[in-house]
Motif scaffolding. Structure first.
Motif, mmCIF file in Angstrom:
data_model
loop_
_atom_site.group_PDB
_atom_site.id
_atom_site.type_symbol
_atom_site.label_atom_id
_atom_site.label_comp_id
_atom_site.label_asym_id
_atom_site.label_seq_id
_atom_site.Cartn_x
_atom_site.Cartn_y
_atom_site.Cartn_z
ATOM 1 N N ALA A 105 0.834 -1.210 0.000
ATOM 2 C CA ALA A 105 0.000 0.000 0.000
ATOM 3 C C ALA A 105 0.864 1.253 0.000
ATOM 4 C CB ALA A 105 -0.940 -0.001 1.202
ATOM 5 N N TYR A 106 1.955 1.217 0.745
ATOM 6 C CA TYR A 106 2.888 2.351 0.753
ATOM 7 C C TYR A 106 3.479 2.549 -0.642
ATOM 8 C CZ TYR A 106 7.088 5.080 1.602
ATOM 9 O OH TYR A 106 8.067 6.032 1.538
ATOM 10 N N ARG A 107 3.898 1.449 -1.276
ATOM 11 C CA ARG A 107 4.497 1.555 -2.620
ATOM 12 C C ARG A 107 3.481 2.040 -3.640
ATOM 13 N NH1 ARG A 107 6.489 -3.269 -0.632
ATOM 14 N NH2 ARG A 107 5.505 -4.570 -2.216
ATOM 15 N N LEU A 108 2.242 1.575 -3.523
ATOM 16 C CA LEU A 108 1.196 2.046 -4.432
ATOM 17 C C LEU A 108 0.924 3.529 -4.209
ATOM 18 C CD1 LEU A 108 -0.931 1.544 -6.603
ATOM 19 C CD2 LEU A 108 -2.468 0.734 -4.800
ATOM 20 N N ASP A 109 0.897 3.952 -2.967
ATOM 21 C CA ASP A 109 0.696 5.365 -2.649
ATOM 22 C C ASP A 109 1.804 6.214 -3.270
ATOM 23 O OD1 ASP A 109 -1.064 7.186 -1.429
ATOM 24 O OD2 ASP A 109 0.211 7.339 0.348
ATOM 25 N N GLN A 110 3.037 5.737 -3.195
ATOM 26 C CA GLN A 110 4.164 6.456 -3.791
ATOM 27 C C GLN A 110 4.011 6.544 -5.312
ATOM 28 O OE1 GLN A 110 6.510 8.138 -1.910
ATOM 29 N NE2 GLN A 110 4.993 7.522 -0.403
ATOM 30 N N ALA A 111 3.554 5.459 -5.933
ATOM 31 C CA ALA A 111 3.337 5.460 -7.387
ATOM 32 C C ALA A 111 2.238 6.452 -7.764
ATOM 33 C CB ALA A 111 2.986 4.055 -7.871
ATOM 34 N N LEU A 112 1.188 6.520 -6.967
ATOM 35 C CA LEU A 112 0.112 7.476 -7.236
ATOM 36 C C LEU A 112 0.611 8.909 -7.119
ATOM 37 C CD1 LEU A 112 -2.818 5.714 -5.370
ATOM 38 C CD2 LEU A 112 -2.666 6.117 -7.837
ATOM 39 N N LEU A 113 1.416 9.170 -6.100
ATOM 40 C CA LEU A 113 1.981 10.518 -5.936
ATOM 41 C C LEU A 113 2.891 10.871 -7.106
ATOM 42 C CD1 LEU A 113 2.768 10.512 -2.107
ATOM 43 C CD2 LEU A 113 1.012 11.850 -3.287
ATOM 44 N N ALA A 114 3.675 9.910 -7.564
ATOM 45 C CA ALA A 114 4.607 10.147 -8.673
ATOM 46 C C ALA A 114 3.884 10.350 -9.995
ATOM 47 C CB ALA A 114 5.588 8.979 -8.783
ATOM 48 N N SER A 115 2.651 9.864 -10.102
ATOM 49 C CA SER A 115 1.923 9.988 -11.368
ATOM 50 C C SER A 115 1.544 11.436 -11.673
ATOM 51 C CB SER A 115 0.663 9.122 -11.356
ATOM 52 O OG SER A 115 -0.343 9.717 -10.555
ATOM 53 N N GLY A 116 1.473 12.254 -10.639
ATOM 54 C CA GLY A 116 1.135 13.662 -10.843
ATOM 55 C C GLY A 116 -0.338 13.908 -11.098
ATOM 56 N N SER A 117 -1.166 12.864 -11.035
ATOM 57 C CA SER A 117 -2.592 13.062 -11.282
ATOM 58 C C SER A 117 -3.260 13.652 -10.041
ATOM 59 C CB SER A 117 -3.251 11.728 -11.658
ATOM 60 O OG SER A 117 -3.162 10.824 -10.589
ATOM 61 N N ASP A 118 -4.460 14.145 -10.234
ATOM 62 C CA ASP A 118 -5.244 14.699 -9.135
ATOM 63 C C ASP A 118 -5.733 13.536 -8.268
ATOM 64 O OD1 ASP A 118 -7.029 15.924 -7.405
ATOM 65 O OD2 ASP A 118 -8.351 16.669 -8.984
ATOM 66 N N ALA A 119 -5.071 13.313 -7.154
ATOM 67 C CA ALA A 119 -5.334 12.148 -6.304
ATOM 68 C C ALA A 119 -6.778 12.114 -5.811
ATOM 69 C CB ALA A 119 -4.360 12.116 -5.127
ATOM 70 N N GLN A 120 -7.325 13.242 -5.416
ATOM 71 C CA GLN A 120 -8.691 13.265 -4.890
ATOM 72 C C GLN A 120 -9.706 12.918 -5.975
ATOM 73 O OE1 GLN A 120 -9.624 13.578 -1.571
ATOM 74 N NE2 GLN A 120 -11.485 12.795 -2.484
ATOM 75 N N SER A 121 -9.539 13.490 -7.149
ATOM 76 C CA SER A 121 -10.443 13.203 -8.256
ATOM 77 C C SER A 121 -10.376 11.728 -8.656
ATOM 78 C CB SER A 121 -10.089 14.094 -9.449
ATOM 79 O OG SER A 121 -10.909 13.796 -10.548
ATOM 80 N N PHE A 122 -9.159 11.196 -8.709
ATOM 81 C CA PHE A 122 -8.965 9.792 -9.040
ATOM 82 C C PHE A 122 -9.630 8.899 -7.993
ATOM 83 C CE2 PHE A 122 -6.032 6.003 -9.289
ATOM 84 C CZ PHE A 122 -6.512 5.537 -10.514
ATOM 85 N N ALA A 123 -9.444 9.223 -6.716
ATOM 86 C CA ALA A 123 -10.056 8.448 -5.634
ATOM 87 C C ALA A 123 -11.580 8.508 -5.730
ATOM 88 C CB ALA A 123 -9.579 8.958 -4.275
ATOM 89 N N ASP A 124 -12.122 9.681 -6.026
ATOM 90 C CA ASP A 124 -13.578 9.820 -6.158
ATOM 91 C C ASP A 124 -14.112 8.953 -7.300
ATOM 92 O OD1 ASP A 124 -13.589 11.615 -4.043
ATOM 93 O OD2 ASP A 124 -13.704 13.395 -5.333
ATOM 94 N N ASP A 125 -13.399 8.956 -8.432
ATOM 95 C CA ASP A 125 -13.816 8.137 -9.576
ATOM 96 C C ASP A 125 -13.782 6.649 -9.224
ATOM 97 O OD1 ASP A 125 -14.149 10.438 -11.092
ATOM 98 O OD2 ASP A 125 -12.264 10.199 -12.194
ATOM 99 N N LEU A 126 -12.703 6.217 -8.579
ATOM 100 C CA LEU A 126 -12.588 4.807 -8.206
ATOM 101 C C LEU A 126 -13.655 4.419 -7.182
ATOM 102 C CD1 LEU A 126 -8.719 4.247 -7.985
ATOM 103 C CD2 LEU A 126 -10.297 3.432 -9.756
ATOM 104 N N ARG A 127 -13.950 5.313 -6.218
ATOM 105 C CA ARG A 127 -14.994 5.052 -5.223
ATOM 106 C C ARG A 127 -16.346 4.859 -5.896
ATOM 107 N NH1 ARG A 127 -13.413 9.314 -2.473
ATOM 108 N NH2 ARG A 127 -11.817 8.738 -1.028
ATOM 109 N N SER A 128 -16.607 5.668 -6.894
ATOM 110 C CA SER A 128 -17.867 5.567 -7.622
ATOM 111 C C SER A 128 -17.981 4.218 -8.330
ATOM 112 C CB SER A 128 -17.971 6.713 -8.628
ATOM 113 O OG SER A 128 -19.156 6.600 -9.370
ATOM 114 N N VAL A 129 -16.909 3.799 -9.002
ATOM 115 C CA VAL A 129 -16.899 2.505 -9.686
ATOM 116 C C VAL A 129 -17.062 1.382 -8.661
ATOM 117 C CG1 VAL A 129 -15.463 0.904 -11.028
ATOM 118 C CG2 VAL A 129 -15.541 3.320 -11.648
ATOM 119 N N LEU A 130 -16.334 1.454 -7.567
ATOM 120 C CA LEU A 130 -16.407 0.439 -6.523
ATOM 121 C C LEU A 130 -17.824 0.349 -5.955
ATOM 122 C CD1 LEU A 130 -15.143 -1.622 -4.586
ATOM 123 C CD2 LEU A 130 -14.492 0.311 -3.121
#
Length: 191
Positions: A105-130
């Protein structure tokens, strides 16, 4: 199928491989890592064996065996609920938290931070799909306390509208098995 479906399938496979590798590195099985990860996120309404079973969609027997092993290894502790006789609360020990500290989970979090994408927006989209997938499959949704329809906040602090109990701030950012989808038009917080 869209390209997104294939990307999510590959991401799920990579995460599964990371969890397996982390588990093996500690002499555990993937389900043990999943239980530790859940308990690290669970609030006081969810840190119980039945919630572990519901969240991971595994049998109570598997949960019982898993919890016994994790307790023997010193990764979790069990404590009786002072207000509800038979209820047991589970917490990570320092060793249990250490197992998770630099894990997948730590490594995935680091990859998400490195992606430069809007983390909150991405999380909201994934939550909706889930949330949609959980609903289609009849799965119980868990979500962050402060994103629940029962969450109440005011001058007197935070309360659970379902139980009427006061909530410490640290509990409001954890996931809860009593979580209910917010009123229409607000962001979902399902996990």
């Amino acid at each position: 199928m869209t390209q997104t479906v294939y990307i999510l399938e590959r991401l799920a496979a990579v995460i599964h491989q990371l969890v397996r590798a982390d588990a093996a590195g500690h002499g555990l099985l993937p389900v043990h890592m999943q239980v530790l990860s859940f308990l690290a996120q669970a609030n006081r309404y969810s840190d119980m064996p039945i919630a572990v079973a519901d969240y991971l969609r595994i049998t109570r027997g598997t949960v019982s065996q898993t919890l016994s092993l994790l307790e023997r290894k010193g990764l979790i502790s069990k404590k009786a609920d002072p207000r509800h006789g038979k209820r047991i609360h589970l917490t990570l020990t320092a060793d249990g938290a250490e197992v998770l500290a630099a894990g997948w989970a730590y490594r995935l979090d680091q990859a998400l931070l490195a992606s430069g994408s809007d983390a909150q927006s991405f999380a909201d989209d994934l939550r909706s799909v889930l949330g949609t997938l959980q609903g289609l499959n009849g799965h119980q949704a868990f979500g962050q306390c402060r994103q629940c329809a029962h969450f109440l906040s005011g001058d007197a602090g935070h309360r659970c509208g379902l139980t009427g109990e006061a909530l410490a701030t640290d509990q409001t950012i954890k996931i809860c098995r009593e979580w209910a989808r917010e009123k229409p038009g607000t962001a979902s917080g399902a996990t």
